[in-house]
Design an enzyme around this catalytic site. Structure first.
Site, PDB file in Angstrom:
ATOM      1  N   LYS A 137      -0.275  -0.264   1.410  1.00 50.33           N
ATOM      2  CA  LYS A 137       1.018   0.235   0.753  1.00 50.33           C
ATOM      3  C   LYS A 137       1.904  -0.152   1.797  1.00 50.33           C
ATOM      4  CE  LYS A 137       2.610   3.212   2.816  1.00 50.33           C
ATOM      5  NZ  LYS A 137       2.937   3.460   4.124  1.00 50.33           N
ATOM      6  N   TYR A 225       4.674   7.460  -0.812  1.00 52.12           N
ATOM      7  CA  TYR A 225       3.706   8.606  -0.869  1.00 52.12           C
ATOM      8  C   TYR A 225       4.152   9.734  -2.130  1.00 52.12           C
ATOM      9  CZ  TYR A 225       1.140   6.927   3.037  1.00 52.12           C
ATOM     10  OH  TYR A 225       0.435   6.143   3.882  1.00 52.12           O
TER      11      TYR A 225
END
Ligand code: NDP
Length: 393
Positions: A137, A225
């Site tokens: 990510k 996140y």
């Protein structure tokens, strides 16, 4: 410049309780490992902090995945790591001869652990070489790159998974399940705060502060996140976003990227999420979900280990106790099981694209002084992690 908590400190905090983790992991990893010759072979691309600190160690203890090759710009480092992991010298690749992995049957999955702006190129090259890809990510630094990666996976008929380790982490899964079960009543509000102090003297942070290599700075590194958590906690997608920021342009760390961003997501159910991220506030990866009847507090909620979740009902607080696992081993085992046809793809490219699109909407709103931006483009996740990922492996 305040530098109270560096990335290194965050990682140290994050692995606090490692001894407890090892013991609990033994409990959690109940399924036996596959024989080595049946494990899925992973090549790790980019031998930086995450690869050396978490991914390669995770591959040592993985049940269905194993390390078979490394790709690096530094031959000496790669040779040292390969020797330590028992790999032959012909399992070491450079970025220049990377495409030769097409002729290497030992490699089934390529794990991209490079600076964010390099994810798209190395993912697409691996897919063209006929390999499945697990990509860190944020998936990429632009919507167009994410779309090109998804198209390349389709064209090659290979799997593309984004490394959202919290989708496989027991406490996060247990929180999702309790919310889905109605234990909190109707969810009303989610708050996610994800940030830390960036340290420009650390090479691993230097590129994170450089828009060319990182894209969005704190938002793409830490804020993602929270963007992802609000979606998996509520199991719905935001339809509108507004964002504000505060970046001290006299701080040399923020010459090309944004620092503090705070956003609001509005969800179709009426739930609201307040999110924040920064590279210049006290280290945190925390979130809370308020329902009509109770709330879940996670502080920390997304560290590598030692996360702390509690169910709170008025003044009563009850810890959520689930096994500690090696999150990286679990996520790579999941990818290996996807390749073996034994598990559904829970975090496909489309999940990564959704976060990148939402982060683009956040920065668009920021640039327009907090103007509301519609994010109602009809995305729906294909698989709910809470429905398919076991808490105990
Ligand atoms: P590092 O800077 O520590 O490592 C990146 C590696 O990429 C370098 O060591 C280098 O490896 C290689 N590289 C190739 N070109 C460049 C370049 N121009 N500049 C810098 N490095 C280069 O970063 P991290 O390991 O912390 O992060 C890598 C990726 O993992 C990022 O996408 C990050 O977002 C993600 N991440 C995910 C986490 C998670 O919990 N899921 C946690 C931490 C990071 P070599 O010398 O071998 O070529």
């Amino acid at each position: 410049m305040p530098q109270e908590i560096s990335r290194r400190t965050l990682i140290e905090l994050s692995v606090a309780g490692t001894a407890a983790l090892a013991a609990a992991e033994a409990r959690a990893q109940r399924r036996p490992a596959l024989p080595k010759d049946q494990k899925i072979g992973f090549a790790v691309v980019g031998l930086g902090k995450l690869s050396q600190g978490q991914i390669i160690p995770g591959l040592r203890s993985a049940r269905s995945a194993k390390l078979v090759a490394v790709v690096s710009g530094h031959r000496d480092k790669a040779a040292r790591i390969a020797a330590a992991e028992g790999l032959p010298t012909d399992a070491i690749y450079s970025y220049e001869d990377y495409d030769r992995i097409a002729q290497d049957p030992r490699i089934q999955v390529v794990y991209i652990v490079l600076p964010n702006a390099m994810h798209a190129e190395y993912t697409i090259r691996a897919l063209k070489a006929g390999k499945h890809v697990l990509c860190e990510k944020p998936m990429a630094t632009s919507v167009a790159d994410c779309e090109a990666m998804i198209a390349a996976a389709k064209a090659a008929n290979r799997k593309l998974m984004i490394a959202y380790r919290c989708h496989y982490e027991p406490k996060n899964l247990e929180a999702m399940r309790r919310i889905r079960s109605g234990a909190l009543g109707k969810p009303r509000l989610v708050v996610t705060d994800m940030g830390r102090q960036a340290d420009p003297s650390d090479p691993s942070d230097a590129w994170r502060l450089d828009r060319k290599l990182a894209g969005d700075g704190a938002l793409g590194d830490m804020g993602i996140y929270g963007v992802n958590a609000s979606r998996y906690l509520l199991n719905e997608e935001p339809v509108e976003v507004r964002a504000w920021g505060n970046t001290d342009k006299s701080d040399p760390r923020f010459a090309t990227t944004d620092d503090l961003i705070a956003w609001q997501f509005r969800f179709p159910s009426g739930a609201i999420c307040n999110g924040s991220t920064s590279f210049n506030y006290n280290a945190t990866m925390s979130f809370e979900v308020w329902g009509e009847k109770a709330r879940i507090r996670a502080d920390p909620g997304a560290f590598y280990g030692g996360n702390h979740f509690a169910m709170v009902d008025g003044g009563n607080l009850k810890e959520i106790d689930t096994p500690e696992v090696d999150q990286f081993a679990r996520e790579m085992d999941w990818m290996a099981d996807v390749v073996r046809g034994k598990a559904p793809l829970v975090s496909p490219g489309e999940e990564g694209l959704q976060d990148v699109r939402l982060m683009k909407a956040i920065t668009d709103s920021l640039a327009r002084g907090g103007a509301p931006i519609s994010t109602d483009w009809g995305y729906k996740r294909a698989v709910d992690p809470a429905a398919v990922v076991d808490i105990v492996a």
